[in-house]
Design a protein around this motif. Structure first.
Motif, mmCIF file in Angstrom:
data_model
loop_
_atom_site.group_PDB
_atom_site.id
_atom_site.type_symbol
_atom_site.label_atom_id
_atom_site.label_comp_id
_atom_site.label_asym_id
_atom_site.label_seq_id
_atom_site.Cartn_x
_atom_site.Cartn_y
_atom_site.Cartn_z
ATOM 1 N N GLU A 291 0.833 -1.197 0.000
ATOM 2 C CA GLU A 291 0.000 0.000 0.000
ATOM 3 C C GLU A 291 0.872 1.252 0.000
ATOM 4 O OE1 GLU A 291 -0.868 0.478 4.784
ATOM 5 O OE2 GLU A 291 -2.294 -0.666 3.571
ATOM 6 N N THR A 292 0.258 2.374 -0.356
ATOM 7 C CA THR A 292 0.959 3.649 -0.354
ATOM 8 C C THR A 292 0.582 4.455 0.883
ATOM 9 O OG1 THR A 292 1.304 5.729 -1.574
ATOM 10 C CG2 THR A 292 -0.872 4.735 -1.719
ATOM 11 N N THR A 293 1.439 5.397 1.231
ATOM 12 C CA THR A 293 1.160 6.300 2.349
ATOM 13 C C THR A 293 0.700 7.655 1.818
ATOM 14 O OG1 THR A 293 3.468 7.023 2.402
ATOM 15 C CG2 THR A 293 2.875 5.156 3.804
ATOM 16 N N LEU A 294 0.210 7.666 0.600
ATOM 17 C CA LEU A 294 -0.198 8.900 -0.064
ATOM 18 C C LEU A 294 -1.167 9.725 0.775
ATOM 19 C CD1 LEU A 294 -0.184 10.635 -2.688
ATOM 20 C CD2 LEU A 294 -2.078 9.201 -3.496
ATOM 21 N N ASN A 295 -2.079 9.055 1.464
ATOM 22 C CA ASN A 295 -3.089 9.769 2.256
ATOM 23 C C ASN A 295 -2.663 9.993 3.705
ATOM 24 O OD1 ASN A 295 -3.224 7.062 2.872
ATOM 25 N ND2 ASN A 295 -5.460 6.968 2.970
ATOM 26 N N SER A 296 -1.355 9.966 3.947
ATOM 27 C CA SER A 296 -0.819 10.238 5.282
ATOM 28 C C SER A 296 -0.731 11.745 5.509
ATOM 29 C CB SER A 296 0.567 9.614 5.426
ATOM 30 O OG SER A 296 1.471 10.247 4.528
ATOM 31 N N GLU A 297 -0.210 12.136 6.661
ATOM 32 C CA GLU A 297 -0.064 13.560 6.985
ATOM 33 C C GLU A 297 0.784 14.290 5.943
ATOM 34 O OE1 GLU A 297 1.763 16.460 10.514
ATOM 35 O OE2 GLU A 297 1.815 14.289 10.722
ATOM 36 N N ALA A 298 1.849 13.637 5.462
ATOM 37 C CA ALA A 298 2.724 14.273 4.476
ATOM 38 C C ALA A 298 1.972 14.603 3.197
ATOM 39 C CB ALA A 298 3.920 13.370 4.170
#
Length: 462
Positions: free
Chosen positions: A246-253
């Protein structure tokens, strides 16, 4: 190391064929400015056994126009430097087209000995089991990798093994119009470096029908914004400790970045010109926008294009003021040696690769294309010193690369569906900037789709 099923699913084939129409997704055309030829010397410690006929190495590449002419010059100089190996360069279209042709040739002997592959094709090339990792030749030859740029090598290393040799390497930087900065009461020698400073400067620069900035909707930029915050773009160590799921695209960054970007578009200090860097570049050179993001490989063309109109300044990729240690991820492409060719051909390809890494060759390549030298001592060459005196803006790019903190975030993400993922990221940015979706909703939707693509791809890898 895992292997990929040669009969790749339709999904994987689609991932390979996706077209990326920007600086890093396809070969960048940078103007030539020097006719100085590279050195024609090459080490011979692992040279193929001399035969009556020289070993023929077929090299597939994606360099067109003046970049293609530069490639032809490198090949001609190598071929003239010795008699044991003769390289034939063959243009195969865009990176996507070339990779798809290679895939079709994997069960035959019709493919190349050496191929140039863009950086987001790295995971597929490893999974394909179609390559002989460059590390094998490095070890056999006791080739000193410390002479090369660590932050460039890091992208192409997986499990501490170098799979390919970097060839054309670039980073994105911020370009700004010094004259517009002066007119807006801003210090042209102190460009913005943070999200907050960019937003403040963009508002001050937005007047008389001109916008403070315009950034192309390009997935590569989002990846760079993550790296600048020391944030990994994928789980499992950016896909390096294990295959990403999975990607962390929708994280805080991601949310912080897209909200910042959308805020500037909403208050009309930043102009949304869509996905093409060519469009933002044209607007910048026309004096319609004061700041833009573009590849370092575009630097000479931008500076030349602005001559007689305004002074161009450069700054590092912006990041939040409270960002953790990070930097930039290299873009461009590298060279892979195919393992379905004879040992002699593979060694011949390695000899050519070594020639390409010599300081004089790298200096010539840098000056004639705008791509970074991968060899540290290239900066000692007078050719580069003279070029830096003419284009001091390039020092920003050099410093940005050298100041990058080496970690999983700046090493860069690797996944087998990277072309598709970039398109999904761009769609999310587009939806947010145009108000179709809220930033979080857009990033959530893209993250879900990328996870589905990753799951399908990972099933094809045994």
């Amino acid at each position: 190391m895992k292997s990929v099923n040669i009969r790749v699913t339709a999904l994987t084939a689609t991932a390979i064929m996706m077209m990326l129409a920007s600086a890093c997704g396809k070969a960048e055309v940078a103007p030539a400015s020097s006719s100085t030829a590279p050195a024609s010397t090459t080490a011979a410690s692992t040279a193929p056994t001399k035969a009556a006929e020289p070993v023929k190495v077929i090299w597939w590449h994606s360099m067109s126009g003046e970049l293609g002419q530069a490639v032809d010059k490198l090949v001609a100089d190598f071929n003239a430097s010795q008699k044991d190996v003769q390289v034939q360069a063959v243009f195969q279209g865009t990176y996507d087209e070339s990779l798809n042709k290679m895939k079709a040739s994997m069960d035959t002997k019709s493919g190349p000995s050496l191929i140039q592959v863009y950086e987001i094709g790295s995971r597929f090339m490893i999974d394909s089991k179609a390559i002989t990792p460059v590390q094998k030749f490095v070890d056999a030859d006791k080739f000193d990798l410390s002479q090369l740029e660590e932050n460039i090598l890091n992208y192409y290393k997986v499990d501490d093994k170098l799979n390919s040799m970097p060839f054309n390497t670039s980073n994105p930087i911020l370009y700004y119009n010094k004259d517009m900065f002066k007119a807006a009461g801003l210090d042209p020698e102190k460009p913005p470096t943070t999200y907050e400073e960019v937003a403040k400067a963009a508002q001050a620069l937005s007047k008389d029908g001109k916008a403070g900035a315009s950034f192309a909707i390009y997935g590569w930029f989002m990846e760079q914004f993550f790296a600048g915050q020391g944030a990994e773009f994928l789980n499992n160590g950016n896909g390096r400790t294990a295959a990403a799921t999975e990607t962390t695209l929708n994280s805080e960054a991601g949310l912080k970045t897209l909200s910042w970007w959308k805020g500037m578009v909403d208050n009309k200090s930043v102009m949304n010109l869509g996905r093409k860097t060519d469009d933002t570049k044209k607007a910048f050179l026309a004096g319609q926008v004061a700041m833009t993001l573009d590849s370092t490989a575009s630097l000479r063309g931008i500076v030349t294009g602005a001559e007689g109109k305004f002074q161009v300044g450069t700054s590092t990729m912006p990041k939040p003021a409270d960002a953790k240690d990070g930097g930039v991820v290299v873009g461009g492409a590298s060279l892979y040696i195919l393992n379905n060719k004879s040992e002699a051909e593979q060694k011949g390809a390695w000899e050519f690769i070594k020639f390409l890494t010599t300081p004089k060759t790298q200096a010539w390549w840098n000056v004639n294309t705008g791509y970074f030298p991968i060899t540290k001592k290239a900066y000692d060459e007078q050719l580069i010193k003279d070029n830096l005196a003419k284009y001091p803006q390039f020092q920003t790019a050099i410093d940005q690369l050298h100041n990058t903190k080496a970690n999983k975030a700046t090493q860069g993400a690797v996944m087998g569906v990277f072309p598709e993922a970039r398109q999904l990221v761009e769609t999310a940015i587009e939806e947010a900037l145009t108000g179709k979706k809220a930033p979080k909703d857009a990033l959530d939707a893209a993250s879900k789709s990328i996870a589905e693509k990753l799951a399908a791809y990972n099933k094809t890898v045994k």
